[in-house]
Write a protein that holds these residues in place. Structure first.
Motif, PDB file in Angstrom:
ATOM      1  N   LEU A 142       0.851  -1.194   0.000  1.00 36.32           N
ATOM      2  CA  LEU A 142       0.000   0.000   0.000  1.00 36.32           C
ATOM      3  C   LEU A 142       0.884   1.240   0.000  1.00 36.32           C
ATOM      4  O   LEU A 142       0.560   2.257  -0.621  1.00 36.32           O
ATOM      5  CB  LEU A 142      -0.895   0.013   1.244  1.00 36.32           C
ATOM      6  CG  LEU A 142      -2.302  -0.527   1.098  1.00 36.32           C
ATOM      7  CD1 LEU A 142      -3.077  -0.316   2.382  1.00 36.32           C
ATOM      8  CD2 LEU A 142      -3.069   0.113  -0.066  1.00 36.32           C
ATOM      9  N   LEU A 143       1.995   1.155   0.702  1.00 40.20           N
ATOM     10  CA  LEU A 143       2.929   2.280   0.748  1.00 40.20           C
ATOM     11  C   LEU A 143       3.736   2.368  -0.547  1.00 40.20           C
ATOM     12  O   LEU A 143       3.872   3.436  -1.145  1.00 40.20           O
ATOM     13  CB  LEU A 143       3.890   2.130   1.933  1.00 40.20           C
ATOM     14  CG  LEU A 143       3.259   2.100   3.320  1.00 40.20           C
ATOM     15  CD1 LEU A 143       4.313   1.834   4.383  1.00 40.20           C
ATOM     16  CD2 LEU A 143       2.565   3.424   3.612  1.00 40.20           C
ATOM     17  N   ASN A 146       1.651   3.630  -3.514  1.00 41.74           N
ATOM     18  CA  ASN A 146       0.894   4.882  -3.399  1.00 41.74           C
ATOM     19  C   ASN A 146       1.151   5.751  -4.631  1.00 41.74           C
ATOM     20  O   ASN A 146       2.301   5.943  -5.031  1.00 41.74           O
ATOM     21  CB  ASN A 146       1.303   5.628  -2.121  1.00 41.74           C
ATOM     22  CG  ASN A 146       0.508   6.921  -1.956  1.00 41.74           C
ATOM     23  OD1 ASN A 146       0.844   7.948  -2.538  1.00 41.74           O
ATOM     24  ND2 ASN A 146      -0.562   6.853  -1.201  1.00 41.74           N
ATOM     25  N   GLN A 148       1.020   8.906  -5.202  1.00 45.38           N
ATOM     26  CA  GLN A 148       1.734  10.181  -5.102  1.00 45.38           C
ATOM     27  C   GLN A 148       3.149  10.033  -4.531  1.00 45.38           C
ATOM     28  O   GLN A 148       4.085  10.599  -5.061  1.00 45.38           O
ATOM     29  CB  GLN A 148       0.937  11.154  -4.232  1.00 45.38           C
ATOM     30  CG  GLN A 148       1.592  12.512  -4.152  1.00 45.38           C
ATOM     31  CD  GLN A 148       0.622  13.669  -4.143  1.00 45.38           C
ATOM     32  OE1 GLN A 148      -0.499  13.559  -4.637  1.00 45.38           O
ATOM     33  NE2 GLN A 148       1.026  14.783  -3.596  1.00 45.38           N
ATOM     34  N   GLU A 149       3.274   9.282  -3.460  1.00 39.90           N
ATOM     35  CA  GLU A 149       4.568   9.215  -2.780  1.00 39.90           C
ATOM     36  C   GLU A 149       5.188   7.824  -2.782  1.00 39.90           C
ATOM     37  O   GLU A 149       6.238   7.612  -2.164  1.00 39.90           O
ATOM     38  CB  GLU A 149       4.409   9.689  -1.321  1.00 39.90           C
ATOM     39  CG  GLU A 149       4.020  11.157  -1.175  1.00 39.90           C
ATOM     40  CD  GLU A 149       5.094  12.113  -1.667  1.00 39.90           C
ATOM     41  OE1 GLU A 149       6.278  11.747  -1.613  1.00 39.90           O
ATOM     42  OE2 GLU A 149       4.738  13.205  -2.135  1.00 39.90           O
ATOM     43  N   GLY A 150       4.533   6.864  -3.414  1.00 38.36           N
ATOM     44  CA  GLY A 150       5.045   5.481  -3.398  1.00 38.36           C
ATOM     45  C   GLY A 150       6.376   5.329  -4.117  1.00 38.36           C
ATOM     46  O   GLY A 150       6.685   6.081  -5.053  1.00 38.36           O
ATOM     47  N   ASN A 165      -2.295   5.828 -10.284  1.00 41.51           N
ATOM     48  CA  ASN A 165      -2.657   5.632  -8.872  1.00 41.51           C
ATOM     49  C   ASN A 165      -3.025   4.162  -8.685  1.00 41.51           C
ATOM     50  O   ASN A 165      -4.186   3.771  -8.804  1.00 41.51           O
ATOM     51  CB  ASN A 165      -3.828   6.552  -8.495  1.00 41.51           C
ATOM     52  CG  ASN A 165      -3.386   7.989  -8.403  1.00 41.51           C
ATOM     53  OD1 ASN A 165      -2.484   8.321  -7.639  1.00 41.51           O
ATOM     54  ND2 ASN A 165      -3.974   8.849  -9.214  1.00 41.51           N
ATOM     55  N   THR A 167      -3.365   2.148  -6.264  1.00 41.01           N
ATOM     56  CA  THR A 167      -4.238   1.661  -5.188  1.00 41.01           C
ATOM     57  C   THR A 167      -5.604   2.349  -5.152  1.00 41.01           C
ATOM     58  O   THR A 167      -6.488   1.921  -4.423  1.00 41.01           O
ATOM     59  CB  THR A 167      -3.577   1.855  -3.812  1.00 41.01           C
ATOM     60  OG1 THR A 167      -3.258   3.236  -3.658  1.00 41.01           O
ATOM     61  CG2 THR A 167      -2.318   1.023  -3.693  1.00 41.01           C
ATOM     62  N   THR A 168      -5.756   3.423  -5.921  1.00 46.00           N
ATOM     63  CA  THR A 168      -7.032   4.145  -5.842  1.00 46.00           C
ATOM     64  C   THR A 168      -7.755   4.271  -7.177  1.00 46.00           C
ATOM     65  O   THR A 168      -8.942   4.586  -7.203  1.00 46.00           O
ATOM     66  CB  THR A 168      -6.804   5.563  -5.267  1.00 46.00           C
ATOM     67  OG1 THR A 168      -5.791   6.220  -6.036  1.00 46.00           O
ATOM     68  CG2 THR A 168      -6.385   5.496  -3.811  1.00 46.00           C
TER      69      THR A 168
ATOM     70  N   ALA B 257      -5.103   8.945  -2.811  1.00 44.93           N
ATOM     71  CA  ALA B 257      -3.670   8.595  -2.804  1.00 44.93           C
ATOM     72  C   ALA B 257      -2.897   9.600  -1.961  1.00 44.93           C
ATOM     73  O   ALA B 257      -2.015   9.229  -1.180  1.00 44.93           O
ATOM     74  CB  ALA B 257      -3.130   8.548  -4.225  1.00 44.93           C
ATOM     75  N   ASP B 260      -3.668   9.215   1.766  1.00 40.60           N
ATOM     76  CA  ASP B 260      -3.003   8.027   2.318  1.00 40.60           C
ATOM     77  C   ASP B 260      -1.563   8.293   2.731  1.00 40.60           C
ATOM     78  O   ASP B 260      -0.954   7.487   3.435  1.00 40.60           O
ATOM     79  CB  ASP B 260      -3.026   6.873   1.297  1.00 40.60           C
ATOM     80  CG  ASP B 260      -4.404   6.241   1.181  1.00 40.60           C
ATOM     81  OD1 ASP B 260      -5.257   6.521   2.039  1.00 40.60           O
ATOM     82  OD2 ASP B 260      -4.633   5.487   0.217  1.00 40.60           O
ATOM     83  N   THR B 261      -1.005   9.385   2.245  1.00 41.11           N
ATOM     84  CA  THR B 261       0.395   9.671   2.598  1.00 41.11           C
ATOM     85  C   THR B 261       0.495  10.434   3.926  1.00 41.11           C
ATOM     86  O   THR B 261       1.594  10.606   4.444  1.00 41.11           O
ATOM     87  CB  THR B 261       1.094  10.522   1.511  1.00 41.11           C
ATOM     88  OG1 THR B 261       0.484  11.820   1.464  1.00 41.11           O
ATOM     89  CG2 THR B 261       1.014   9.874   0.152  1.00 41.11           C
TER      90      THR B 261
END
Lengths: 319, 451
Positions: A142-143, A146, A148-150, A165, A167-168, B257, B260-261
């Motif tokens: 999930l991290l 991500n 945006q920041e994965g 995206n 996961t979303t 997304a 979630d951060t």
């Protein structure tokens, strides 16, 4: 006397004239060794299977006694749009995951096969993720996924690609899950590696003498010689994909009490089955769902076995 | 062929593993007759779902131990796990007590997994009138009380003062009374960066806070009789509006997304990093913020309906008596002690000790016992002019007017139906109208089927 002679004549005679004798001691010992498994199978597999089949014809909530409802549960699952949705999701995921997993595992195994002394170390490294608890894998990805920041999208950004995206976005949830599941591919890699090591070297030498290049050797020697392993993993991975649960549940459905966000793109069949059983206490309906999945797996496996007869080569089998 | 058999076996085992657990038989009888007439001051007492107790929980456990020293406690520290609970009940090994969210009580009551408490409460002298009405409504199904409510979580809007200042807005601008104006405020507070989101302007907190948006628009998700009311045009309108707020701030996929951060519980939370403008949230979050980032410019306002009247939505946990529970008299004593005013005061003192140790501020204890809340507030909550103090005051105020979703015998199914519908609308799989209509059909079917 004539009768006795006739009986003896019909008995199977082993090469060299020796006759097979029943060694009751060995047979008893053999049954002794497998008895635990047999008991386990009867108590924990066959018994529950039969109970589940019976319960699939009942209205049962795990608290009160079951009440017979005939085929109502089966009729309901045919009409339930969520069953179709969950089945569709599961089949799409399986189609995406199984070939990808096989190709990636084969590439990794072939690389490992070329590693000399350090092969054992890398085998361990590749297998270690299999030991990671599946819930932890779900939480970790999930991290990593991500949008945006994965880590994955950050890496893609370095080469100028804006990642989705994972996961979303409904369209990218399943590919994201395929990536997640590739993390635990070590078992398949080890199987392929073992198969690759069994391919006789002289076949490659013969192919080289005939002028075969690397690609031809791979197609004409490697693939046929490891086709048994490929077929085995095809079946196992297909079944595993059709039973997808842990990672998807962790990532998209969370703890039953606190979960609010979910994504129907990740509503896999076993997740729906679990919800029906343990969230809504529809145990009879959930049992019917389980049997439908069993039948689907049975049919898919039967088709795979049928088709495989043309492609799978077993060393030692008669042509 | 061996491989195939193995495959089939693996398939059948896996496919049937879940359904097979239902092979356990039913359970007869309710409670242990041998315990009738028992004072509940001896024997063993086991719980499920209580989680790992913090200072507040431990102080109350100690209060029970002190009142009933001869009762042997076995506290299962995991959160409520339906599979574990049902397996225990079905196999005749039910715990003495189960601790779960109040919105689950209706479904478990309808299935007969938990027992009505009215007689027990009367015997033990527990008056439901001593608890907050909204909380009691949540655990009352067909006129019977199935749980003793414990915590009481309400919602207000938390605001990032630094973000407001940055875009030239004031706290008065953040209001849910004027939905058109809220659009403007959300857009102004929103900040994009390099194809992503740098700050969410206003987070409507979907799907979980749909009941609040629906109420603000004059509708309830569940009727007083427990029947679903999910396709009410006012609810569809509220969902459409809340969804439009998200769509104006990058759309759900990016929005989620980015959200979630957030490091919600850490020192680098969304206030510290200026990643959030405003959002409705439960009161416990003030306690998180005061510990992780006491220097942030936290501000708050009540959530209001379109007429400007403050509204809030509450939920929380409850203690219930499972079917087949052993030692029910001790279980009722536990419920009484754990939720009594005296015990809450001890818990308040324990929290105060923690606060002093951490050199922090007391952010309130919000329980279903109004008398306890009042006394704890008077004793430990220090008045002040900071944003944190104002937020605490707002949460205390909201306990007076918060509403609850009424208990329903199909509570779990109804909740799943509307949450799934909101998720479908959020992810663009369905329009709000179609999603809520499907939800109503699903929930109505479940409500009709519930015993």
């Amino acid at each position: 006397m004539a009768v006795t002679t006739a009986n003896v004549a019909t008995r199977k005679v082993l090469p060299g004239g020796a006759r097979p004798t029943r060694n009751w001691r060995e047979i008893r010992a053999a049954y002794g060794f497998i008895s635990l498994w047999i008991v386990g199978f009867l108590v924990f597999t066959l018994g529950p299977m039969i109970a589940s089949l019976v319960l699939s014809f009942t209205d049962y909530n795990a608290i009160d006694s079951p009440e017979g409802v005939g085929v109502a549960n089966y009729r309901e699952l045919v009409a339930d749009p969520k069953v179709a949705k969950a089945l569709g999701n599961t089949l799409i995921y399986a189609v995406l995951y199984v070939p990808t997993a096989m190709v990636v595992a084969l590439i990794l195994a072939m690389v490992l096969n070329r590693v000399g002394r350090a092969s054992g170390f890398f085998r361990t490294v590749f297998y270690l993720p299999v030991m990671t608890p599946t819930v932890a894998v779900g939480a970790l990805f999930l991290l990593l996924l991500n949008g945006q920041e994965g880590l994955l999208n950050r890496t893609l950004r370095l080469v100028g690609i804006t990642g989705p995206n994972w996961t979303t976005d409904t369209n990218w949830v399943k590919p994201g899950l395929v990536i997640t599941m590739l993390w635990s591919l070590g078992g398949t890699v080890v199987i392929y590696l073992a198969a690759l090591r069994q391919v006789p070297k002289d076949l490659y030498e013969a192919a080289e003498m005939d002028g075969a290049n690397a690609w031809t050797k791979f197609r004409k020697v490697t693939v046929p010689m490891i086709s048994g392993a490929l077929f085995f993993t095809l079946i196992v991975q297909t079944i595993a994909a059709l039973q997808m649960f842990d990672q998807a549940y962790t990532m998209f459905f969370g703890a039953q009490q606190n979960s609010t966000y979910s994504n129907e793109a990740a509503l896999f069949y076993v997740i729906y089955l679990f919800q029906q059983a343990f969230r809504f206490l529809h145990m009879g309906y959930a049992s019917a769902l389980a049997w439908l999945l069993f039948l689907i797996i049975l049919i898919i496996t039967a088709v795979q076995v049928r088709v495989s007869r043309r492609f799978v080569y077993y060393e030692g089998e008669k042509d | 062929m061996t491989i195939t058999r193995r495959g089939l076996l693996a398939g059948s085992v896996g496919a049937l593993a879940l359904g097979a657990t239902s092979a356990c038989g039913g359970v007869s009888g309710s409670g242990n007759d041998a315990d009738k007439g028992d004072k509940g001051d001896t024997g063993s007492l086991s719980t499920q779902g209580f989680g790992k107790p913090d200072d507040v929980g431990q102080a109350r456990i100690d209060a029970f131990k002190s009142a009933y020293p001869n009762v042997q406690l076995a506290i299962n520290e995991g959160d409520f796990d339906p599979q574990q609970f049902l397996s225990a009940v079905a196999s005749g090994n039910a715990p003495s007590l189960v601790y779960l969210n109040r919105d689950l009580v209706g479904s478990y009551a309808a299935q007969g997994a938990i027992q009505p408490l009215d007689d027990h409460l009367a015997t033990a002298g527990i008056k439901t009138g001593d608890y907050r009405e909204a909380a009691i409504k949540e655990v009352t199904i067909d006129g019977k009380v199935y749980g003793v409510p414990e915590f009481y979580n309400t919602r207000n809007i938390l605001v990032n003062g630094a973000a407001l200042q940055e875009v030239g807005l004031t706290l008065a601008d953040v209001s849910t009374t004027d939905w058109n104006k809220l659009h403007t405020v959300a857009t102004k507070l929103y900040k994009a960066s390099g194809g992503g989101i740098a700050r969410i302007g206003f987070d409507p907190k979907l799907p979980e806070f749909l009941p609040l948006w629906a109420k603000a628009n004059g509708a309830d998700l569940v009727n007083p009789d427990g029947a679903p009311n999910l396709d009410d045009p006012k609810i569809i309108e509220a969902l459409t509006y809340a969804l439009s707020l998200i769509n104006e701030q990058g759309g759900w996929s990016k929005f989620k997304a980015f959200r979630d951060t957030w490091d919600l519980f850490g020192a680098g939370n969304q206030f510290v990093k200026n990643q959030a403008g405003a959002f409705p949230w439960e009161g416990w979050y003030v306690n998180v913020l005061v510990q992780s980032s006491p220097k942030v410019d936290l501000q708050s306002v009540p959530f209001t309906d379109k007429q400007g009247t403050p509204i809030s939505f509450e939920n929380g946990s409850a203690w219930c008596l499972p079917k087949g529970a052993k030692n029910p008299a001790a279980a009722i004593n536990w419920m009484k002690v754990m939720t009594s005013t005296d015990t809450w005061l001890k818990a308040g003192a324990a929290r105060q000790a923690t606060v002093e140790k951490n050199n922090s501020i007391f952010t309130g204890l919000f329980t279903a016992n109004p008398s306890a809340d009042e006394q704890i507030k008077a004793k430990h909550v220090k008045p002040g002019q900071t944003g944190f103090h104002k937020a605490i005051e707002n949460y205390y105020a909201s306990t007076g007017y918060a509403f609850a979703i009424p208990g329903s015998k199909a509570g779990s199914e109804i909740k799943a139906a509307w949450q799934d519908a909101v998720n479908r609308a959020l992810s663009g799989q369905q329009k709000p109208d179609a999603a809520m209509k499907q939800a109503q059909a699903d929930a109505s079917k479940a409500f009709s089927a519930a015993k």
